[in-house]
Design an enzyme around this catalytic site. Sequence first.
Site, PDB file in Angstrom:
ATOM      1  N   LYS A  47      55.478  46.642  43.769  1.00 43.94           N
ATOM      2  CA  LYS A  47      56.470  46.317  42.750  1.00 43.94           C
ATOM      3  C   LYS A  47      57.100  47.554  42.120  1.00 43.94           C
ATOM      4  CE  LYS A  47      56.878  43.090  38.863  1.00 43.94           C
ATOM      5  NZ  LYS A  47      56.114  42.187  37.984  1.00 43.94           N
ATOM      6  N   SER A  54      47.585  48.869  39.212  1.00 48.20           N
ATOM      7  CA  SER A  54      46.590  48.841  38.137  1.00 48.20           C
ATOM      8  C   SER A  54      45.397  49.744  38.420  1.00 48.20           C
ATOM      9  CB  SER A  54      46.099  47.403  37.919  1.00 48.20           C
ATOM     10  OG  SER A  54      47.129  46.575  37.419  1.00 48.20           O
ATOM     11  N   THR A  55      45.113  50.000  39.698  1.00 50.87           N
ATOM     12  CA  THR A  55      43.942  50.799  40.037  1.00 50.87           C
ATOM     13  C   THR A  55      43.940  52.144  39.319  1.00 50.87           C
ATOM     14  OG1 THR A  55      43.549  49.764  42.187  1.00 50.87           O
ATOM     15  CG2 THR A  55      42.778  52.024  41.930  1.00 50.87           C
ATOM     16  N   TRP A  57      44.807  52.988  36.523  1.00 50.33           N
ATOM     17  CA  TRP A  57      44.478  52.939  35.106  1.00 50.33           C
ATOM     18  C   TRP A  57      42.980  52.766  34.873  1.00 50.33           C
ATOM     19  CZ3 TRP A  57      48.206  54.353  31.897  1.00 50.33           C
ATOM     20  CH2 TRP A  57      49.534  54.230  32.317  1.00 50.33           C
ATOM     21  N   GLY A  61      34.829  53.510  36.342  1.00 50.90           N
ATOM     22  CA  GLY A  61      34.297  53.870  37.650  1.00 50.90           C
ATOM     23  C   GLY A  61      34.124  52.671  38.553  1.00 50.90           C
ATOM     24  N   GLU A 126      27.321  51.182  32.209  1.00 48.76           N
ATOM     25  CA  GLU A 126      28.293  50.443  31.422  1.00 48.76           C
ATOM     26  C   GLU A 126      27.665  49.108  31.030  1.00 48.76           C
ATOM     27  OE1 GLU A 126      32.079  50.162  33.351  1.00 48.76           O
ATOM     28  OE2 GLU A 126      32.437  52.304  33.305  1.00 48.76           O
ATOM     29  N   ASP A 225      52.513  37.686  39.244  1.00 49.92           N
ATOM     30  CA  ASP A 225      53.427  37.276  40.314  1.00 49.92           C
ATOM     31  C   ASP A 225      52.702  36.674  41.513  1.00 49.92           C
ATOM     32  OD1 ASP A 225      55.516  38.460  38.769  1.00 49.92           O
ATOM     33  OD2 ASP A 225      54.971  40.413  39.590  1.00 49.92           O
ATOM     34  N   HIS A 246      38.862  43.231  26.835  1.00 49.54           N
ATOM     35  CA  HIS A 246      38.038  44.442  26.736  1.00 49.54           C
ATOM     36  C   HIS A 246      37.716  44.681  25.270  1.00 49.54           C
ATOM     37  CE1 HIS A 246      36.513  48.476  27.259  1.00 49.54           C
ATOM     38  NE2 HIS A 246      36.545  48.297  28.561  1.00 49.54           N
ATOM     39  N   ARG A 391      33.417  39.122  34.188  1.00 46.25           N
ATOM     40  CA  ARG A 391      33.205  40.203  35.151  1.00 46.25           C
ATOM     41  C   ARG A 391      32.239  41.253  34.619  1.00 46.25           C
ATOM     42  NH1 ARG A 391      35.718  45.348  35.940  1.00 46.25           N
ATOM     43  NH2 ARG A 391      37.109  44.928  34.181  1.00 46.25           N
TER      44      ARG A 391
END
Length: 594
Positions: A47, A54-55, A57, A61, A126, A225, A246, A391
């Site tokens: 796009k 997005s990866t 950003w 890790g 995390e 989309d 988040h 997640r």
Amino acid sequence: MTGIRLTAPAPGWAIDADVVVVGSGVAGLTTALRCAAAGLTTVVVTKARLDDGSTRWAQGGIAAAIGEGDTPEQHLDDTLVAGAGLCDASAVRALVTEGPDAVRRLIDTGAHFDTTDTGAIALTREGGHHRRRIAHAGGDATGAEISRALVEAVRSAALRIIENALVLDLLTDADGRTEGVTLHVMGEGQHDGVGAVHAPAVVLATGGMGQVFSATTNPPVSTGDGVALALRAGAEVSDLEFVQFHPTVLFLGAGSEGQQPLVSEAVRGEGAHLVDASGTRFMLGQHELAELAPRDIVAKAITRQMQLQGAEHMYLDARHFGAEMWEQRFPTILAACRTHGIDPVTQPIPVAPAAHYASGGVRTDLRGRTTVPGLYACGEVACTGVHGANRLASNSLLEGLVFAERIAADITGATGAPRVGSGASARHTPVADPTGAGTVALLTAESRTAIQRIMTKGAGVIRSAGSLAVAAGELEALQHAAAAAGEHGPKDAVPGVEAWEATNLLLVSRVLVAAAREREETRGCHWREDRPDRDDAAWRRHLVVRIAPDRQPVVRTTDGAAFPPVHPGVPAEPTATAGSDSLRNHPADAPEEP
């Protein structure tokens, strides 16, 4: 098939391929590289620019059981707990057993992870993880490094790339099989305007839909989309009600909208504390992992404290790190905070939850196949069953890697499925509107803000039957207003990127709200204040949604936490992924070796 499609000009140009991959994050580029390596003519559609997905950003890790003493079984256990009873165990087992080798192949592709003094990969913790198993790069720039490595590999492989292109709709033949996509190239490159890529295999790797909310960590291109295209094509989606907020997003002031700076969970993994304005830690006693509890628990705790104290945000205190640790371990976050007038070395960071990740998406099996033949999905746009209701931190990049390889294996025939390659003679003529259902009326560009505010107020962190009913009514009113204005919508809803994005946002918002209204319980990141308890007897199952030809969402429930087959009678499980025999060693229904 629904026959529903966006209002758009007819394609003015077309190219042929064996596979078209839509998206340029870790999932899309991994799929494209594997398919191209097998000799398939592969086209990547993205796009924005190739490295704008997005990866890049992603800060924290990628999770994998690669540390000493860690095992896939322990990773599986943490994932299942975070997923609040709705993970598909077979999908999680595939993720954790194939994950370590997938990370090693990513390193072979050229990704460089941070290492210890002994040369081993440095690992952190995390939320929700009981072990250090998060590999990171550049301190807090893991996504940027993974994106760099994959983009360089794609460019070296000389794949055909169409940048600045918004995918519009799926092309199918009269039998409903995938025949490619239509897309709009935004005034750059070899092709301009609306065109088509004809291919018998389409892989959706379009990322998330965070832009349905006013404040999100997602980039502006994340407008759902891929999910919208799949719904119009007749595919099923699942678990859209589970939107992960988040917990620690830099608070920029009341009413801040658009993409917000993320403060990675790895900051808490290294010992930062959540505190209120008086400096009191409020996560102690709420969960055994305190600040490292799963994200849904931390986000709810922050929101509760904000409500109790009438505050707009809480604080993340990492002043005890010192300047050197901040500069070396979290340089990206340090710079972002200082840009906005906060110095984490000397000040606690104001934080509040914001929309971050869609645990649900287009429903797939373990080969990445959707309910539409020839259409695949992976990454955030997909719902593989890995994430369940919430997640586990840093499982997203791993899911993109593992299921991209599985999709490529299925497409290339490594699993015994029919090979796609160069089968132009066997292809059928795409039928643009096989059912005669017609086009959907477009919304104006201004509708985007209206949708975001409706969703933030009615379907945000805290939901109720009342708030969701109001949201559903207001979204339906937008739909009816566009339809009543005429065939193409209001006069100022001219076919174009902004109108198409707003129309996609409306569709995914309507489906999300329909699912959230149906799930009358609190589970994972779906928080119903009017139904505060988790109800396993009634709701330990998935909600599956499709769009009927009359444009209305149709919701059904599964029989349990495992998904039914996407194509009944067709095996869902490949014998092995490309380059891995881990599933043969760890069948989904067998216990893990200790």
